[in-house]
Design a protein around this motif. Structure first.
Motif, PDB file in Angstrom:
ATOM      1  N   SER A 131      -6.025  -1.401 -13.067  1.00 56.66           N
ATOM      2  CA  SER A 131      -6.085  -2.816 -13.449  1.00 56.66           C
ATOM      3  C   SER A 131      -6.497  -3.634 -12.229  1.00 56.66           C
ATOM      4  O   SER A 131      -6.154  -3.306 -11.089  1.00 56.66           O
ATOM      5  CB  SER A 131      -4.747  -3.283 -13.999  1.00 56.66           C
ATOM      6  OG  SER A 131      -3.809  -3.313 -12.967  1.00 56.66           O
ATOM      7  N   GLU A 158      -3.043  -0.557  -9.289  1.00 50.40           N
ATOM      8  CA  GLU A 158      -3.744  -1.833  -9.430  1.00 50.40           C
ATOM      9  C   GLU A 158      -4.425  -2.255  -8.131  1.00 50.40           C
ATOM     10  O   GLU A 158      -4.084  -1.816  -7.045  1.00 50.40           O
ATOM     11  CB  GLU A 158      -2.789  -2.920  -9.929  1.00 50.40           C
ATOM     12  CG  GLU A 158      -1.676  -3.200  -8.959  1.00 50.40           C
ATOM     13  CD  GLU A 158      -0.691  -4.218  -9.515  1.00 50.40           C
ATOM     14  OE1 GLU A 158      -0.421  -4.188 -10.726  1.00 50.40           O
ATOM     15  OE2 GLU A 158      -0.198  -5.014  -8.710  1.00 50.40           O
ATOM     16  N   THR A 172       0.262  -1.666  -5.824  1.00 54.44           N
ATOM     17  CA  THR A 172      -1.036  -2.148  -5.353  1.00 54.44           C
ATOM     18  C   THR A 172      -1.719  -1.086  -4.503  1.00 54.44           C
ATOM     19  O   THR A 172      -1.216  -0.725  -3.444  1.00 54.44           O
ATOM     20  CB  THR A 172      -0.855  -3.432  -4.510  1.00 54.44           C
ATOM     21  OG1 THR A 172      -0.121  -4.378  -5.285  1.00 54.44           O
ATOM     22  CG2 THR A 172      -2.205  -4.013  -4.123  1.00 54.44           C
TER      23      THR A 172
END
Lengths: 479, 448
Positions: free
Chosen positions: B182, B156, B206
């Protein structure tokens, strides 16, 4: 003499700028921005006077050749003359001094131009809609593949494969991979065009599209194009046209009549906009109706009030760049198309093809021509010949520089060993083509009689042959 | 007769004779007859040069341009001063009519200029490496995110809502569908990144954190604090900057950005209704072999003379095909050339001066606007050359009135940020005089 780097010309307290004094009652910078946000120490930029800057870049320009100075037969790049009037028009303040977020009513001239440019490109390609946004050919490919992907996702069909001929531009494969597609290569047959049996074997319900370049990178038209289209369409795949070689087809054939569903144009090749030493280009994407809903936003539309930007397109793939496109490039291409008009288009292709065939004819008895048949706008010779005495295509290219010619594209397409891909374009005269042919023939003789003259070229430039291996092993990428 | 085609009928005859073809049509024998167009295309007739100029001048006059209007609009496209020498030098046709410098010995001018561009940008950004350019700031940002994913495979991406909305839209197009990553958006507090929310949302998944500085609202982000949060979680830190601001502000290399990108239009490219612009891409050295686009390197010729070549080409599509690090082929070389000429002209002392003029004038304008009853700052965070103003009357009405007085007003933030209903984002560059600003103030005063 070699020009020093701009940094090496720097002297403390020299300056090339002239700026007004602050007229608003200056406050201490630290009163406006807290100190911890502020840069400390020197920037490390040069300090040079205005004449220093001018002389530096004029001298650098003199160490560069362009179409305005030399014949530049770089295959697949369509290095044709870039009309000067188009440069002037693109610099009108009404075009350059407008902000992308100005009210639409205040930019109706440019919006109208974009709208008309779309119509012109639709007409000459037979596509139903065109997006002018992509900044380059490869960006057009990427945009198109994203649209194709979105189309199948919307249909809930899993198609993960793109078919690409072995003669294709490298960008086709790189763009497909970028979009997450698997790539299957299609073989060329002994005539240099798509092997239909191989295509039939590899075409399936998993294939989203076949990417074709027409004429292909050997300068050959696909004689089986209608069968190719049928094979792809029977399995409900899309036929994509890489429009890099459109210069051979203007006013002769429309891509839609070949069964093309989606394509990109290269305005910086076919439509005469200068390539700028590497860019900016412009790679508009054209599509048939089926894919029109997926075009990037915004599109340029017209209603009773005038022209406007339309963002309200539910199935659009979204934005592919900031704002609306390389507008300055599009303006030049629009000027070019309007100058040519319907009368001129066909003359472009006719003379591009004539020039290529003439040059091929002049050279084919001296260099190996792997595909000996009439070519379209370009042709490919091979530097691989038993009698070449270790001289390579790279050497021939460098020796051409001594004769005052930019070399052709070399080592591409990959299916020809030691390839020399030559595209003269329609803007060259017979005398230039003859001079180039004479130089090539002279080099051919040198290969027999004095190969070291070729292998050690260039001899007549301000710099000798550069060591690319050293550049990549001992990397020095900044001052 | 088209002046761009030299072949005469006689030339054509001679050439056909040499080829051994009867006619030009005969050369098109590979195209089946039934596929060829039977009639001329439905296009307008050709225009002579005079007719073309008249027609296009007519079109250009349908645009209202900024030599006639005074602009307080920025929002990613900036009306900075462009010294006269830029057009003269980038207009040298040895530069602009050349192709990508594949043949180094014939292209030393463009190659050296690009090497100088890379060097100047590295200096200005304090980053290790810089490529030869990408399409624009938005695609440069998307390429940086793709690179981050290649490096750490994180699933993400965290992007702050104060990053330019167009960049965020391009990012969505580029990475959501292609890489399936995402994208999580971080809210702002007082016009800058909500650090608490960033801390909360960042995780091991992340891949990267993206901020813009100065951000879309003109505010300065707490870039060092964001860096700490980002690197503590093992994510990569991507910053998008306005290169003009680096004449005054801490450069991204100094706060340990892994990649720093930017829209380079402000460095000598014209507004051009949004393009062509310049995508600046820089990174730390360790990502060198994965970065997108072309790179110029120094080398020597056989006599030891310094020269320049395209290098690390094995990353690129024409060699590596589907395994290339990007599909970039044509980039924005001429805009990069304009940037290097601009930076050379302004230099060590000129760039900070431009940046300071922007700072002083925008702060003067803001102070004056906030003295008008009903106008107040939307945010109180420090800003550089743009600031958002909460207005007592609808922004579109203000802009209409300004327009009628030959002023291009601020960006209506509600267009892209529905919660910021009454805010206008004003931009003041070094080109605005005190007279321009005072006139703006008088007009605004007259509205309340």
């Amino acid at each position: 003499m070699r020009e020093p780097l701009i940094f090496e010309k720097s002297r403390e307290d020299r300056r090339g700028y002239s700026l007004p004094e602050c007229d608003v009652g200056r406050k201490g910078v630290e009163k406006l921005i807290p100190g911890n946000y502020l840069r400390q120490g020197r920037l490390g930029l040069p300090q040079v006077s205005e004449p220093d800057v001018v002389r530096h870049f004029v001298r650098l320009s003199q160490q560069n050749i362009g179409i305005d100075t030399n014949f530049y037969p770089l295959g697949s790049c369509t290095m044709k003359y870039n009309p000067k009037v188009n440069e002037d028009i693109a610099q009108l303040p009404g075009f350059t001094r407008i902000h992308p977020y100005q009210p639409e009513v205040s930019v109706q001239g440019t919006l109208q131009l974009l709208h008309q440019m779309e119509i012109l490109l639709c007409e000459l390609s037979g596509m139903d809609r065109v997006s002018l946004q992509p900044a380059a050919g490869a960006h057009g490919e990427l945009t198109s593949l994203m649209m194709i992907k979105a189309y199948y996702e919307n249909k809930k069909e899993e198609r993960d494969t793109i078919l690409i001929p072995d003669s294709a531009h490298g960008t086709n494969a790189a763009s497909s991979n970028f979009c997450g597609f698997r790539i299957i290569e299609i073989k060329s047959n002994e005539s240099g065009v798509i092997d239909l049996d191989d295509l039939k074997d590899k075409m399936s319900q998993k294939v989203a599209a076949l990417m074709l370049t027409i004429p292909n990178t050997l300068g050959l038209f696909e004689p089986g194009i209608l069968q190719i289209a049928r094979i792809v369409h029977n399995k409900e795949g899309f036929l994509y046209l890489d429009g890099a070689n459109l210069n051979a087809l203007l006013g002769i054939v429309r891509p839609s009549d070949l069964g093309i569903d989606i394509m990109h144009f290269n305005l910086h090749k076919t439509f005469s906009t200068p390539h700028g030493g590497g860019g900016p280009g412009s790679g508009p994407v054209g599509v048939k109706r089926t894919l029109a809903a997926y075009l990037p936003v915004p599109t340029v539309e017209k209603n009773s009030k005038g022209y406007y930007l339309d963002y309200n397109r539910a199935r659009s793939i979204g934005k592919v760049r900031s704002f609306y496109g390389n507008i300055g490039v599009i303006i030049r291409a629009y000027c070019y198309l309007r100058s040519l008009g319907k009368e001129g288009l066909k003359k472009i292709s006719y003379n591009a093809v004539l020039n290529a065939n003439y040059l091929m004819q002049r050279l084919k008895n001296y260099f190996y021509l792997p595909y000996d048949q009439p070519c379209m706008h370009e042709f490919v010779l091979s530097g691989k010949d038993g009698e070449m005495k270790e001289v390579r295509t790279l050497d021939i290219a460098k020796r051409l520089l001594d004769f005052g010619f930019h070399p052709p594209t070399i080592y591409f397409p990959l299916i020809v060993k030691e390839a020399l891909m030559i595209e003269p374009t329609e803007t060259e005269c017979k005398e230039t083509l003859d001079a180039f042919a004479s130089a090539m023939i002279e080099i051919r003789k040198e290969i027999e009689e004095n190969p070291s003259a070729v292998k050690e070229a260039p001899h007549n430039l301000s710099i000798g042959r550069l060591d690319e291996v050293k550049a990549s092993r001992q990397l020095k990428l900044r001052w | 007769m088209i002046p761009y085609i030299p072949n005469t009928e006689e030339d054509q005859k001679e050439m056909l004779k040499e080829i051994g073809a009867e006619s030009i049509e005969a050369l098109f024998c590979a195209i089946p007859q039934n596929l060829r167009l039977k009639t001329d295309l439905n296009l307008p007739s050709s225009l002579s040069e005079m007719e073309l100029v008249n027609e296009l001048k007519g079109l250009s006059k349908k645009n209202a341009h900024l030599d006639e209007y005074v602009s307080f609009l920025g929002a990613g496209s900036y009306d900075h001063f462009i010294p006269a020498l830029l057009d003269h030098l980038s207009g040298r046709s040895e530069f602009y009519t050349s192709y990508t410098p594949y043949q180094a010995e014939a292209s030393q001018g463009m190659l050296q200029a690009t090497y100088e561009y890379q060097s100047l940008i590295c200096q200005l950004f304090q980053m290790d490496i810089c490529n030869a350019s990408l399409y624009d700031g938005a695609t440069a940002l998307a390429e940086a995110v793709i690179l981050a994913h290649k490096v750490n495979h994180g699933k993400e991406v965290l992007v702050v809502k104060s990053v330019h909305p167009e960049s965020r839209q391009v990012l969505t197009t580029y990475i959501k569908k292609t890489l399936g990553l995402s994208i999580m958006e971080i809210d702002c507090q007082n016009g800058v990144t909500d650090l608490a929310q960033l801390k909360e949302k960042i995780s091991n998944d992340t891949s990267c954190v993206i901020v813009q500085n100065p951000n879309f609202f003109g505010c300065l982000e707490e870039v060092k604090k964001i860096e700490e949060i980002t690197h503590q979680s093992g994510s990569l830190y991507i910053v998008s900057v306005d290169p003009i601001s680096l004449g005054l502000l801490v450069p991204p290399g100094e706060y340990n950005a892994d990649m720093a990108v930017g829209e380079g239009q402000a460095l000598g490219s014209k507004l051009n209704f949004g393009g062509p612009y310049l995508g600046i891409f820089t990174s730390k050295k360790k990502f060198l072999r994965k970065i997108p686009g072309r790179i110029v390197g120094e080398t020597i010729d056989k006599e030891g003379k310094r020269g320049f070549v395209l290098t690390l080409q094995t990353r690129e599509q024409h060699i590596r095909r589907e395994r290339a690090t990007s599909n970039i082929c044509t980039n924005q070389a001429l805009n990069a050339l304009r940037a290097v000429i601009y930076l050379s002209t302004l230099g060590e002392k000129g760039l900070p001066k431009v940046a300071e003029l922007c700072l002083q004038k925008s702060h003067y304008a803001a102070r004056r606007i906030y003295q008008i009853p009903g106008f107040e700052p939307t945010f109180t965070s420090p800003f550089f050359k743009e600031f958002a103003v909460k207005c007592p009357i609808p922004p579109n009405k203000i802009n209409k009135l300004l327009w009628d007085n030959k002023i291009l007003g601020g960006f209506e933030l509600s267009r892209l940020y529905p919660q910021l209903q009454n805010s206008l984002l004003f931009c003041v560059t070094e080109k605005r005089t005190r007279g321009d600003i005072d006139r703006l103030i008088r007009l605004l005063e007259g509205m309340v």
